[in-house]
Design a protein around this motif. Sequence first.
Motif, PDB file in Angstrom:
ATOM      1  N   ARG A 131       0.840  -1.197   0.000  1.00 15.51           N
ATOM      2  CA  ARG A 131       0.000   0.000   0.000  1.00 15.51           C
ATOM      3  C   ARG A 131       0.869   1.238   0.000  1.00 15.51           C
ATOM      4  O   ARG A 131       1.968   1.239   0.537  1.00 15.51           O
ATOM      5  N   ASP A 183      -7.229   5.850   4.043  1.00 16.09           N
ATOM      6  CA  ASP A 183      -6.807   4.559   4.553  1.00 16.09           C
ATOM      7  C   ASP A 183      -7.832   3.446   4.447  1.00 16.09           C
ATOM      8  O   ASP A 183      -7.536   2.311   4.803  1.00 16.09           O
ATOM      9  N   SER A 184      -9.032   3.762   3.980  1.00 13.92           N
ATOM     10  CA  SER A 184     -10.071   2.739   3.914  1.00 13.92           C
ATOM     11  C   SER A 184     -11.030   3.043   2.767  1.00 13.92           C
ATOM     12  O   SER A 184     -11.034   4.162   2.224  1.00 13.92           O
ATOM     13  N   ALA A 185     -11.839   2.066   2.439  1.00 17.47           N
ATOM     14  CA  ALA A 185     -12.867   2.271   1.414  1.00 17.47           C
ATOM     15  C   ALA A 185     -13.825   3.376   1.849  1.00 17.47           C
ATOM     16  O   ALA A 185     -14.260   4.189   1.027  1.00 17.47           O
ATOM     17  N   ASP A 215     -13.073   5.947   3.712  1.00 20.90           N
ATOM     18  CA  ASP A 215     -12.359   7.212   3.473  1.00 20.90           C
ATOM     19  C   ASP A 215     -12.470   7.622   2.014  1.00 20.90           C
ATOM     20  O   ASP A 215     -12.683   8.802   1.701  1.00 20.90           O
ATOM     21  N   TRP A 266     -11.054  -0.497  -3.929  1.00 16.72           N
ATOM     22  CA  TRP A 266     -10.845  -0.258  -2.503  1.00 16.72           C
ATOM     23  C   TRP A 266     -11.738  -1.167  -1.674  1.00 16.72           C
ATOM     24  O   TRP A 266     -11.310  -1.721  -0.676  1.00 16.72           O
ATOM     25  N   ASN A 302     -10.373  -4.705  -1.658  1.00 20.92           N
ATOM     26  CA  ASN A 302      -9.097  -4.911  -0.980  1.00 20.92           C
ATOM     27  C   ASN A 302      -9.046  -4.455   0.474  1.00 20.92           C
ATOM     28  O   ASN A 302      -8.080  -4.758   1.163  1.00 20.92           O
ATOM     29  N   ASP A 303     -10.053  -3.755   0.936  1.00 14.24           N
ATOM     30  CA  ASP A 303     -10.052  -3.240   2.306  1.00 14.24           C
ATOM     31  C   ASP A 303     -10.365  -4.375   3.279  1.00 14.24           C
ATOM     32  O   ASP A 303     -11.438  -4.968   3.228  1.00 14.24           O
ATOM     33  N   LYS A 328     -18.103  -7.445   0.015  1.00 12.15           N
ATOM     34  CA  LYS A 328     -17.289  -7.561  -1.196  1.00 12.15           C
ATOM     35  C   LYS A 328     -18.051  -8.282  -2.299  1.00 12.15           C
ATOM     36  O   LYS A 328     -18.000  -7.893  -3.468  1.00 12.15           O
TER      37      LYS A 328
END
Length: 164
Positions: free
Chosen positions: A10, A16-18, A20, A54, A57-58, A66
């Motif tokens: 990363r 830092d996150s989906a 975000d 995102w 992969n988060d 997902k």
Amino acid sequence: MFHMSNVGKRMPIGLDSALDLFRKVDRDRAVLSSKVTPDAFFNFVVTANSLVDWVKNDPAVSSLAKQECEKLVQSDQWLRACRDLANGSKHFVINRYEPMVEHADASSGYSKGRYGVGVYGQGEWSIIVSWNGGKYTALKFAEHVVDVWSTFFRNHDPTDNAAV
């Protein structure tokens, strides 16, 4: 030279996150709402489309969420159109699949865009996206895409605190 140790690494830049990134999508929509420009629309569609990766992969996003995201990007016309616009913008042309979007027309000048928005004498840009007989302004398009993602995150909030 390509180093295998960098695969999957990363590169955080404050997002830092989906969740975000979804908040950035909403901020990009707000910028677009204040003044439609090709730059603002590009930023919106690229970020909104990147949200798919995102979510995938988060680690904070559930496997159910997902799976739902995967279904959503295949079935939702707004996210499919967003993918087309992002890919067509980032890569100049789409040549790996047949896009759903038929046209994305941007123009500027007198009587384009909203009245009273933009530089005096030039006005605001008008961006119209067309597919399946429908024509959507950049603002309506962005509103629909944000609505789809808002619903997704309300249903699958990785923090369980109704932050959306």
